[in-house]
Design a protein around this motif. Structure first.
Motif, mmCIF file in Angstrom:
data_model
loop_
_atom_site.group_PDB
_atom_site.id
_atom_site.type_symbol
_atom_site.label_atom_id
_atom_site.label_comp_id
_atom_site.label_asym_id
_atom_site.label_seq_id
_atom_site.Cartn_x
_atom_site.Cartn_y
_atom_site.Cartn_z
ATOM 1 N N ASP A 54 0.861 -1.186 0.000
ATOM 2 C CA ASP A 54 0.000 0.000 0.000
ATOM 3 C C ASP A 54 0.900 1.240 0.000
ATOM 4 O O ASP A 54 1.645 1.474 0.956
ATOM 5 C CB ASP A 54 -0.889 -0.020 1.250
ATOM 6 N N ARG A 93 0.361 4.194 0.538
ATOM 7 C CA ARG A 93 0.101 5.240 1.527
ATOM 8 C C ARG A 93 1.105 5.185 2.678
ATOM 9 O O ARG A 93 1.289 6.156 3.392
ATOM 10 C CB ARG A 93 -1.316 5.082 2.093
ATOM 11 N N TRP A 94 1.709 4.044 2.872
ATOM 12 C CA TRP A 94 2.640 3.881 3.986
ATOM 13 C C TRP A 94 4.057 3.736 3.460
ATOM 14 O O TRP A 94 4.271 3.365 2.316
ATOM 15 C CB TRP A 94 2.274 2.647 4.808
ATOM 16 N N THR A 107 8.267 0.569 6.414
ATOM 17 C CA THR A 107 7.313 0.073 7.409
ATOM 18 C C THR A 107 6.751 -1.274 6.977
ATOM 19 O O THR A 107 6.624 -2.205 7.783
ATOM 20 C CB THR A 107 6.171 1.087 7.580
ATOM 21 N N TRP A 108 6.434 -1.361 5.707
ATOM 22 C CA TRP A 108 5.927 -2.640 5.177
ATOM 23 C C TRP A 108 6.982 -3.732 5.302
ATOM 24 O O TRP A 108 6.686 -4.869 5.677
ATOM 25 C CB TRP A 108 5.521 -2.422 3.718
ATOM 26 N N LYS A 133 10.154 5.986 13.691
ATOM 27 C CA LYS A 133 8.866 5.833 13.016
ATOM 28 C C LYS A 133 7.770 6.524 13.819
ATOM 29 O O LYS A 133 7.802 6.518 15.056
ATOM 30 C CB LYS A 133 8.515 4.339 12.895
ATOM 31 N N GLU A 167 2.625 4.308 12.145
ATOM 32 C CA GLU A 167 3.310 3.277 11.340
ATOM 33 C C GLU A 167 3.800 2.133 12.226
ATOM 34 O O GLU A 167 3.831 0.978 11.790
ATOM 35 C CB GLU A 167 4.464 3.920 10.574
ATOM 36 N N LEU A 223 0.992 -0.066 12.499
ATOM 37 C CA LEU A 223 0.843 -0.951 11.342
ATOM 38 C C LEU A 223 1.701 -2.193 11.488
ATOM 39 O O LEU A 223 1.271 -3.301 11.190
ATOM 40 C CB LEU A 223 1.250 -0.212 10.068
#
Lengths: 215, 190
Positions: B70, B72-73, B77-78, B151, B155, B158
């Motif tokens: 995604d 948006r992030w 972070t992913w 961070k 996030e 997330l």
């Protein structure tokens, strides 16, 4: 100039955060070419990536292949699962019925003892508070009804000449009649008040009927 | 090579989702150090080989599922989310979640000053050693992402799959847990 507790807390927290960051960065590993080369080789050999590229070139959305979707062969294994599920569920249903059978036969309301009017009769004595029938006095007022705890035993089979039905219980008609009479008399009395604009002079005892004189 | 350095993460991720291995390799190179560092701390001890395997697996999973990223992030972070879950899966499978070799031995340590005994035996000299031993994994990850990777709370949430308010509470409790150790080491401002 002294610092407040909040300020001291923030400064202390900032100090701790700085230490945590400093310690972490001191032990930060260096970039590893070996790691990166190994990863590149594995990326190139990853079948999913290759499959996705192939499908993108063919103009098909990647998720169609990634998700798989139903295959013709996937229907056949479903049948043994259904049979196995039925083999479990059907005995469970029969077992439940066998367990519920005694309870069903000993239920409070015995449908086999129902009268012709459709009223079901309880097979066991029931205890609940009963109210004496309300009677009217000579002046038309209701007498004080007395409550009593009564044990009412119902016959397993109603007598043949019993006229009892829920709609024919004697209390309800009389109570209803009394309530209607009371409301009618109250409305009549209120209508007799001569001047509704003179509410300041309104005497409630008029309604009660025991006022010595009406002004 | 300069082209990769100047390209935005989201653009590289988009190219990778279209099947460009080089774009993903550039992303992996960009975040190799932070991800490997984090995973090494999670795995703990001198098991760097095991940690590197976990990091490799995390990058490969990211590659396989790059179309689910995604934008948006932040891409990092992913990646941290995947790295954490990869490690958790492995740790559950091998039941070695809390057996870090350099962890401070806390058994029999006085609860009021637990670090005193560890200092006395010189088994732990760094705050992160204490953190990895004393904190549960979510708290450790929250502290790491907050103070090392800087961070934002959302996030971190997330990564941990928790709301930002919960992350705030986790951070507060983690700091409170580390406070006596920090004081004993003489860090922070008194």
């Amino acid at each position: 100039m002294t610092m407040s507790q909040d300020e001291i807390g923030h400064v202390r927290q900032a100090g701790e955060a700085a230490v945590l960051k400093q310690e972490a960065w001191e032990e930060r590993p260096a970039f590893s070419e070996v790691f990166h080369d190994r990863l590149r080789r594995r990326l190139a050999a990853t079948p999913v990536g290759s499959l996705r590229i192939a499908n993108s070139e063919a103009g098909r959305p990647a998720h169609e292949v990634a998700d798989g979707g139903p295959r013709p062969g996937s229907i056949r294994p479903l049948l043994p699962r259904l049979v196995a599920s039925a083999a479990v569920i059907v005995p469970m249903i029969f077992g439940s019925i066998a367990l519920l059978k005694p309870w069903e036969t000993s239920r409070l309301w015995n449908k086999s003892a129902a009268s012709e009017s459709g009223v079901y009769w309880p097979r066991r004595p029931l205890a609940f508070p009963a109210v004496e029938p309300v009677e009217k006095g000579q002046d038309g007022r209701f007498l004080q009804a007395a409550s009593a705890q009564r044990l009412i035993t119902w016959a397993a089979v109603p007598p043949a000449d019993s006229p009892i039905g829920i709609e024919q219980l004697p209390m309800f008609d009389e109570i209803e009649e009394g309530v209607v009479d009371g409301v009618k008399s109250l409305a009549t009395t209120l209508l007799d008040v001569s001047d509704w604009t003179m509410l300041a002079d309104f005497d409630p005892s008029q309604i009660l009927g025991n006022s010595p004189a009406t002004p | 090579m300069d082209e990769w350095h100047e390209t935005d993460d989201a653009v590289l991720a988009q190219r990778a989702a279209a099947g460009c291995v080089e774009s993903f390799a550039a992303l992996a190179g960009r975040y190799q150090v932070p991800v490997v560092h984090y995973v090494r701390r999670l795995v703990g001890g001198d098991r760097r080989g095991e940690a590197d395997d976990v990091a490799q697996e995390a990058f490969l999973r990211a590659w396989r599922r790059i179309d689910r990223y995604d934008r948006r992030w932040a891409f990092s972070t992913w990646l941290f989310t995947i790295a954490r879950r990869t490690w958790l899966n492995q740790a559950r499978a091998t039941r070695r979640r809390r057996t870090r070799e350099t962890a401070v031995v806390t058994a029999g340590v006085d609860e009021s000053e637990p670090f005193a005994a560890a200092i006395a035996t010189e088994r732990a000299t760094r705050l992160w050693d204490v953190a990895s031993a004393e904190l549960a994994e979510p708290a450790f990850t929250a502290i790491w992402l907050r103070y090392v990777e800087e961070k934002p709370l959302a996030e971190i949430g997330l990564v941990l799959d928790k709301p930002a308010a919960t992350v705030k509470v986790i951070l507060f409790r983690a700091r409170r847990r580390l406070k006596p150790f920090v004081r004993h080491l003489g860090v922070g401002v008194e």
